[in-house]
Design a protein around this motif. Structure first.
Motif: not given
Length: 377
Positions: A218-224
């Motif tokens: 569900k994380f809406p932002k870029p995940l690196v």
């Protein structure tokens, strides 16, 4: 809808309570304190935050949403209903916790705790730092090979939930200190469990794991993910849920499900065959094939591999490119890339966790785990 969600007054956040239909009810002390703190703010939250506050509050005071969905033209009621409905599987205690954290974040920002400077949250096992738009979550148990405790699962889940609604965070990175990225679960979690407590512990583990993986989905932002060394189990499978994965050439990737009589998790049962092909995925998930960094790159699990003494610098360059890009455009791009898959991923995660709970209560798992522990020793 945005115009309709604005309160008619100015300067008093109590208007937010009135707008969203809040009633002050006794509950946990943190939840009750958060309601009082909300009234002290001088700036009203944005509409997205208002809807989250409403949804958490309703989940605490009423429970899961069972009311009829409003008509399409009732924009405000439909927005509130949709926000509440998304929490239907969340426990009351979790909703209380998320409500309190969201309010505390608002208070922190208004009193100078947020913004573009550096904010560090540190405990024994995790280091979390927000600086210049980047939330860095670093596993910090190098002497334990960065194995994950149940509390670390909870803390990462909460950190991702907060970062998703924090305007000061544009990108989240997940990495580790020491030689290992992560050796997977802390095996002490399986020790000292009485036969009578196996079912309870298995159900608790199911809930914690499901929430953890859901927070990635569900994380809406870029995940690196920035993989500095060997990775095991859950910290391998969840790489497929990251948007970008940068790896040191010293990293390896290992999912010993067969040796421990467990089954795939982290949505790997769906994503690994998609990105690697069924045969190559089965080699990893069924035969426990340990991949080198190059092999992980060749199988599309990793975005790029760099020499160990250069990889953090190279990864940081890519992270900075994300940070300096228009944030709403980044979120919109991720949404259009991922949104068609989200319902399927949530369902796959639910099913994987259910299967794992049954595995954890089986004699086969107990025997296999003891052999695995003895072998590791």
């Amino acid at each position: 809808m945005l115009r309709l969600l604005r309160s008619s007054g100015t300067g008093s956040v109590f208007n937010v309570h009135r707008l969203l239909g809040y009633r002050f009810l006794a509950s946990s002390s943190a939840f009750t304190e958060a309601q009082e703190k909300l009234k002290t703010l001088t700036n009203e939250p944005n509409n997205e935050i208002k809807l989250k506050l409403y949804a958490y509050y309703k989940q605490v005071t009423v429970g899961p949403c069972t009311t009829r969905k409003p008509g399409m033209l009732d924009f405000v009621a439909k927005a509130k209903w949709d926000a509440w409905k998304t929490l239907e599987d969340m426990k009351k205690s979790e909703a209380e916790e998320e409500y309190a954290k969201l309010v505390n974040d608002l208070v922190s920002k208004e009193t100078g705790g947020g913004g573009g400077g550096e904010k560090v949250e540190e405990d024994q096992d995790l280091l979390m730092k927000t600086k210049d738009g980047v939330l860095s979550i670093a596993l910090n148990r190098p002497k334990k090979l960065n194995s994950l405790t149940l509390q670390m699962y909870r803390d990462i889940t909460s950190a991702l939930a907060r970062a998703g609604s924090d305007d000061a965070v544009r990108v989240c990175t997940l990495t580790a200190h020491g030689d290992y990225y992560s050796s997977g679960n802390d095996l002490n979690s399986f020790m000292n469990v009485t036969p009578e407590g196996v079912e309870r512990v298995a159900r608790e583990g199911e809930e914690i794991l499901r929430a953890f993986v859901d927070s990635f989905i569900k994380f809406p932002k870029p995940l690196v993910a920035i993989v500095n060394g060997p990775a095991f189990g859950i910290m391998v499978t969840t790489l497929a849920l990251a948007d970008l994965v940068f790896s040191s050439d010293k990293a390896t990737f290992y999912t010993p499900f067969a040796e421990t009589a467990q089954s795939p998790e982290g949505c790997s049962s769906l994503l690994f065959p998609m990105i690697m092909g069924p045969a190559k995925a089965s080699e990893v998930l069924l035969l426990s094939r340990k991949l080198t960094a190059k092999e992980a790159f060749d199988r599309n699990l990793v975005t790029a591999v760099y020499p160990h003494d250069q990889f953090r610098e190279e990864a940081d360059k890519c992270v900075q490119k994300l940070v300096t890009s228009p944030p709403k455009a980044m979120c919109a791009s991720k949404q259009i890339i991922r949104e068609a898959m989200i319902p399927a991923l949530l369902e796959v995660n639910r099913r994987e966790c259910e299967v794992l709970r049954n595995r954890w209560t089986s004699p086969e798992f107990v025997n296999a785990m003891m052999k695995f522990i003895n072998r590791k020793k």
